[in-house]
Design a protein around this motif. Structure first.
Motif, PDB file in Angstrom:
ATOM      1  N   THR A 291       5.455  -0.277  -3.115  1.00  0.00           N
ATOM      2  CA  THR A 291       6.279  -1.404  -2.663  1.00  0.00           C
ATOM      3  C   THR A 291       5.740  -1.971  -1.353  1.00  0.00           C
ATOM      4  O   THR A 291       5.650  -3.196  -1.174  1.00  0.00           O
ATOM      5  CB  THR A 291       7.744  -0.953  -2.470  1.00  0.00           C
ATOM      6  OG1 THR A 291       8.243  -0.465  -3.720  1.00  0.00           O
ATOM      7  CG2 THR A 291       8.611  -2.114  -1.996  1.00  0.00           C
ATOM      8  N   THR A 292       5.362  -1.087  -0.444  1.00  0.00           N
ATOM      9  CA  THR A 292       4.815  -1.518   0.844  1.00  0.00           C
ATOM     10  C   THR A 292       3.491  -2.246   0.653  1.00  0.00           C
ATOM     11  O   THR A 292       3.225  -3.274   1.286  1.00  0.00           O
ATOM     12  CB  THR A 292       4.612  -0.295   1.770  1.00  0.00           C
ATOM     13  OG1 THR A 292       5.859   0.381   1.932  1.00  0.00           O
ATOM     14  CG2 THR A 292       4.090  -0.722   3.128  1.00  0.00           C
TER      15      THR A 292
ATOM     16  N   GLN B 286       3.588  -5.880  -0.124  1.00  0.00           N
ATOM     17  CA  GLN B 286       4.051  -6.793   0.931  1.00  0.00           C
ATOM     18  C   GLN B 286       2.895  -7.401   1.719  1.00  0.00           C
ATOM     19  O   GLN B 286       3.106  -8.203   2.627  1.00  0.00           O
ATOM     20  CB  GLN B 286       4.982  -6.036   1.888  1.00  0.00           C
ATOM     21  CG  GLN B 286       6.280  -5.582   1.223  1.00  0.00           C
ATOM     22  CD  GLN B 286       7.118  -4.696   2.130  1.00  0.00           C
ATOM     23  OE1 GLN B 286       6.791  -4.502   3.298  1.00  0.00           O
ATOM     24  NE2 GLN B 286       8.202  -4.162   1.599  1.00  0.00           N
ATOM     25  N   SER B 287       1.659  -6.982   1.361  1.00  0.00           N
ATOM     26  CA  SER B 287       0.444  -7.556   1.965  1.00  0.00           C
ATOM     27  C   SER B 287       0.441  -7.481   3.490  1.00  0.00           C
ATOM     28  O   SER B 287       0.163  -8.459   4.185  1.00  0.00           O
ATOM     29  CB  SER B 287       0.266  -9.020   1.515  1.00  0.00           C
ATOM     30  OG  SER B 287       0.128  -9.085   0.119  1.00  0.00           O
ATOM     31  N   VAL B 288       0.731  -6.285   4.014  1.00  0.00           N
ATOM     32  CA  VAL B 288       0.710  -6.084   5.470  1.00  0.00           C
ATOM     33  C   VAL B 288      -0.741  -6.025   5.941  1.00  0.00           C
ATOM     34  O   VAL B 288      -1.572  -5.345   5.347  1.00  0.00           O
ATOM     35  CB  VAL B 288       1.442  -4.778   5.840  1.00  0.00           C
ATOM     36  CG1 VAL B 288       1.403  -4.557   7.354  1.00  0.00           C
ATOM     37  CG2 VAL B 288       2.879  -4.815   5.348  1.00  0.00           C
TER      38      VAL B 288
ATOM     39  N   SER C  43      -2.467  -4.832   0.269  1.00  0.00           N
ATOM     40  CA  SER C  43      -2.431  -5.052  -1.182  1.00  0.00           C
ATOM     41  C   SER C  43      -3.655  -4.437  -1.858  1.00  0.00           C
ATOM     42  O   SER C  43      -3.628  -4.168  -3.062  1.00  0.00           O
ATOM     43  CB  SER C  43      -2.358  -6.549  -1.490  1.00  0.00           C
ATOM     44  OG  SER C  43      -3.513  -7.220  -1.004  1.00  0.00           O
TER      45      SER C  43
END
Length: 887
Positions: free
Chosen positions: A628-629, A632-634, A685
């Protein structure tokens, strides 16, 4: 005044009355000082400021510093429990000035704190100074009014402080002593409680002293010693620092049926246990885990010394974690919140070590006990070096424990010979290691270091990974017959800086156009970076050309090409490792500590402290959170900071690592922030999907997770999907409203297998009880005395080891007076009832049989198993029987 009150009064005195900045205790692992194993004084975290006061972010500071003196140059471990003052872990109160105040103010503050705040009687204090330090003498006499006869002049050995050997800041010191008024102590009647160091000189390389333009002050006072003085106790162990732990130990012993005295001085073992419990707990909290090297070995020694003392008191089962709540009671002022927050992890590591060492201790004592009874050693009363070394090397039995046990018997250990054995083993290991590809080069590497070969790593910038021009700084043949070369190039885009990340590969193009493969990258010394290269057409018939050799020499240009696809896969797994670290902390609900990692192109491996397996639900939670993290494309923020600032920001550090003054922080905002020198993705990602491949134990209190991400994980998931599809087709497992078809089919098959297994067990039991087709042959076997024996020929078609073992057990139960020899094909089993034949050993009976017909085997007293050299005929077997008795 209680210990919590002393901490509070000391800090408030310097902060509120004199404007000092309160600085949090640094870790027991001194990240800014690679010369130390542990932080052993309050000034360690300020060393750089003493060398260069202008860089200090504050001019005056105060701390209550966690300190450890066990291992390395400063080691009090062997004295703990036998003296009133020695400890492994202790707290040091300190105030520091980086050019803010002079000797006069430092002396005035120290005297005021002791005589006004703590209210120690002035007539029970005296001071020492450096004999030549007239300024300090005048300050004590005139400023503070101390009589001349209580100002003692000492030489440089006692009252001149230096920052280790060689050049560096140094200066005179003055020490404050407390009169215990106990004449029986001799010179120890006077107890040192505070040391004030004035760094006013600089000792140059020639040993000459130069005056410093800025005078610094470094003071240190042991909290435990001060508490013993304030609380009027004869030794530190009688203070409230240790009181709750002694009370707890007494209760645990009493509840366990072990005799316990309230007199803590009756035996050193109680003092060893409470001291070592503090030390091991703080070390584990700061990230040290038990191992056989370095800090981990010191921790293991501390734990095992405490357990051995417990064994001496009467404990036969783990008990240290039962004592932990009483340790927390001694910290009830909340000064160390990590000890509460991390208690599950700390207790888990301790308990695992306890369980391991309880068996190790019994093995060690069992090995030592016969030594003490050997008549040929009764004269020398010395434990042989090979026995002591075997205990240490094979069983992990600390050498100091062997020495201690020997001393309790009035024996000694030949430590010199033990050390020779240890060095011999190291040399053998080193010789084996030197067969490795890069080892022969390390001697040459020292020359490179002396020549200042420190290449710049340029591989963080992706645009420099291919087609970059670099200069050869140094070159050396591997001299191992491969024709490979080891180069240092400037700049170097190939990663080989460690930290668990596998090195880059790729290629370089020489000035003459030849291509050479980069097969390894490593750091031969601190700040060094070397690449191992081999010709692209390397082989036994393709020797290096003279032109290539010239182009590989110092000063020539090469063009570098990092394998970017491989690098990207490694970066994805490295970033995923950070995510896994964060997910574990989140999912397990308590701090875990990293114990090692490996990052490769197709997988990652992460070791961490945790006392039990992670269940399937937690694994799913970890995978779901990371995936899930990732979606989020951090994007990471990567910057360099001073080490302490990075730690204060909340960066996670691997405390077994040694860091420089400036560190690289990899921050995935609101997700993960770690100190890291490795390469990472530009966007999280890239680590999608994340899939855990396995989870298991690798050592006591240490778990390991292996996982794959990105393309590697996608390949695995596709393979798994194809396998599921194939199984669905072969098993005709179709999903219905009742559920997943494959799950239903597998569960049904498991039930069927369980049913078949039960039926098979019943059939096997009937086979075991049915008589063999060939009747047993009975007679006597001559084993010095005649022994009744039955020879049984079994059906070789039954291919089940359980059948033969059960048959042997049944026969010895049915006819216990006989020794039973069971034979099928080349196999033979001997079984006997030890109650009927207490002087016989099945393994020895088997040996006597095999000696006559040929073969090998062995086993336990009641059952042994072997194989004939070739299939033996019945007449040959029957010849084993004593012919003088009719079978």
């Amino acid at each position: 005044m209680t210990t919590p009150e002393l901490r509070k009064e000391f800090t408030e005195f310097f902060v509120k009355e004199y404007g000092h900045v309160p600085v949090k205790s640094s870790s027991l692992i001194p990240h800014n000082d690679k010369s130390l194993m542990f932080t052993n004084a309050g000034m360690v975290q300020f060393k750089d400021y003493f060398r260069n006061p202008a860089t200090a972010p504050f001019k005056q500071a105060t701390t209550i510093q966690k300190c450890m003196r066990a291992g390395g140059k400063h080691n009090d471990l062997d004295n703990v429990g036998y003296t009133p003052r020695h400890h492994t872990f202790f707290e040091m109160l300190g105030n520091f000035s980086f050019g803010e105040y002079s000797k006069s103010k430092a002396i005035q503050m120290a005297w005021r704190f002791l005589t006004q705040v703590v209210q120690l009687p002035k007539d029970r204090l005296r001071v020492t100074i450096l004999a030549s330090d007239q300024e300090s003498y005048d300050l004590w006499k005139n400023q503070e009014g101390i009589p001349e006869d209580r100002i003692i002049r000492c030489d440089e050995k006692d009252n001149f402080w230096t920052m280790g050997e060689g050049a560096g800041p140094c200066g005179p010191c003055t020490e404050i002593f407390w009169d215990t008024q106990n004449d029986d102590l001799g010179e120890d009647r006077w107890l040192e409680i505070w040391n004030l160091v004035f760094m006013q000189h600089y000792r140059n390389d020639q040993g000459q002293l130069e005056n410093l333009p800025i005078v610094c002050v470094d003071t240190g006072m042991g909290l435990e010693r001060l508490a013993s003085v304030v609380q009027s106790k004869e030794n530190n162990y009688e203070t409230d620092v240790f009181g709750p732990m002694f009370d707890g130990l007494h209760k645990i012993m009493t509840d366990s049926g072990i005799e316990s005295s309230r007199d803590i001085n009756a035996t050193p073992h109680k003092k060893i246990i409470v001291d070592h419990l503090r030390a091991m707990s703080f070390l584990i909290a700061d990230g040290v885990i038990p191992s056989n090297v370095g800090r981990g070995y010191v921790l293991r020694r501390i734990i095992r010394r405490a357990l051995r003392s417990g064994n001496q008191l009467g404990f036969s089962k783990p008990f240290m974690t039962d004592l932990y709540p009483y340790f927390l009671d001694s910290l009830k002022d909340g000064v160390y919140p990590d000890m509460v927050a991390r208690q599950d992890s700390i207790k888990g590591v301790i308990h695992q070590e306890e369980e391991i060492f309880m068996s190790t201790l019994s093995k060690g004592l069992a090995l030592l006990e016969p030594v003490f009874k050997q008549k040929d050693l009764a004269g020398s009363k010395q434990v042989p070096a090979d026995i002591a070394f075997k205990l240490y090397d094979t069983f992990g039995f600390p050498l100091d424990l062997t020495v201690l046990i020997a001393e309790e018997r009035g024996w000694t250990v030949d430590l010199i010979e033990v050390e020779k054995l240890r060095q011999k083993q190291q040399e053998q290991g080193r010789a084996s290691w030197k067969s490795g590809s890069n080892a022969a080069f390390l001697t040459k590497a020292l020359e490179w270091k002396e020549q200042g070969v420190f290449p710049t790593f340029s591989g963080y910038r992706r645009e420099l990974l291919t087609g970059q021009s670099s200069t050869v700084l140094a070159a050396q043949s591997t001299e191992d017959g491969t024709g490979d070369m080891i180069l240092s190039i400037e700049p170097c885009p190939f990663y080989g800086l460690g930290g668990g990340q596998t090195p880059d590969t790729g290629s370089i193009k020489l000035a003459n156009g030849s291509e050479w493969r980069v097969v390894d990258v490593f750091s031969p010394y601190e700040r060094g970076l070397a690449i191992r290269v081999q010709a692209a057409d390397a082989g036994p018939e393709n020797a290096m050309s003279d032109e290539d050799l010239v182009c590989l020499q110092k000063g020539f240009q090469v063009t570098t090409f990092v394998d970017t696809e491989r690098r990207a896969a490694i970066a994805a797994h490295h970033s995923a490792t950070h995510m896994l670290n964060a997910a574990l902390r989140k999912t397990l609900g308590k701090p875990i500590m990293q114990a090692g990692s490996l990052v490769e192109p197709d997988r990652l491996r992460f070791d961490f402290t945790h006392g039990k397996p992670i269940d399937h639900a937690q694994i799913r939670e970890i995978e779901d959170w990371i995936n899930t993290t990732a979606l989020q494309s951090v994007r990471p923020v990567i910057k360099e900071y001073p080490l302490q600032k990075a730690i204060d920001m909340g960066s996670i550090a691997v405390f077994s690592e040694k860091y420089g003054e400036v560190v690289r922080v990899v921050d995935f905002p609101k997700v993960s922030m770690e100190l890291c020198g490795g390469t990472h993705v530009e966007d999280l990602s890239r680590i999608y999907p994340f899939k855990i491949l396995s989870e298991g134990s690798v050592a006591a209190g240490t778990r390991r997770i292996e996982a794959a991400v990105g393309t590697a994980a996608t390949r695995l998931l596709i393979e798994q999907d194809r396998m599921v599809s194939r199984l669905n087709q072969e098993l005709k497992a179709y999903s219905t409203s009742a559920g997943n078809g494959l799950d239903l089919k597998v569960n049904k098959m498991k039930d069927q297998i369980a049913d078949v297994s039960k039926q098979y067990s019943r059939i096997l039991d009937r086979l075991v009880r049915s008589p063999p087709t060939t009747p047993a042959k009975q007679g006597q076997l001559n084993l010095g005395t005649s022994v009744p024996i039955q020879i049984h020929v079994l059906d070789p078609e039954i291919q089940d080891a359980d059948y033969y073992a059960k048959k042997a057990n049944l026969l010895k139960e049915q006819v216990p007076e006989c020794v039973h020899v069971l034979v099928w094909n080349e196999n033979v089993v001997v079984a006997l009832d030890q109650k009927k034949h207490p002087k016989l050993h099945a393994g020895k009976v088997l040996k006597s049989v095999l000696d006559k017909v040929g073969g090998k085997g062995g086993g336990q007293p009641q059952m042994a198993r072997g194989r004939f050299a070739s299939e033996v005929s019945l007449p040959q077997l029957y010849e084993l029987l004593d012919p003088s008795i009719d079978p």
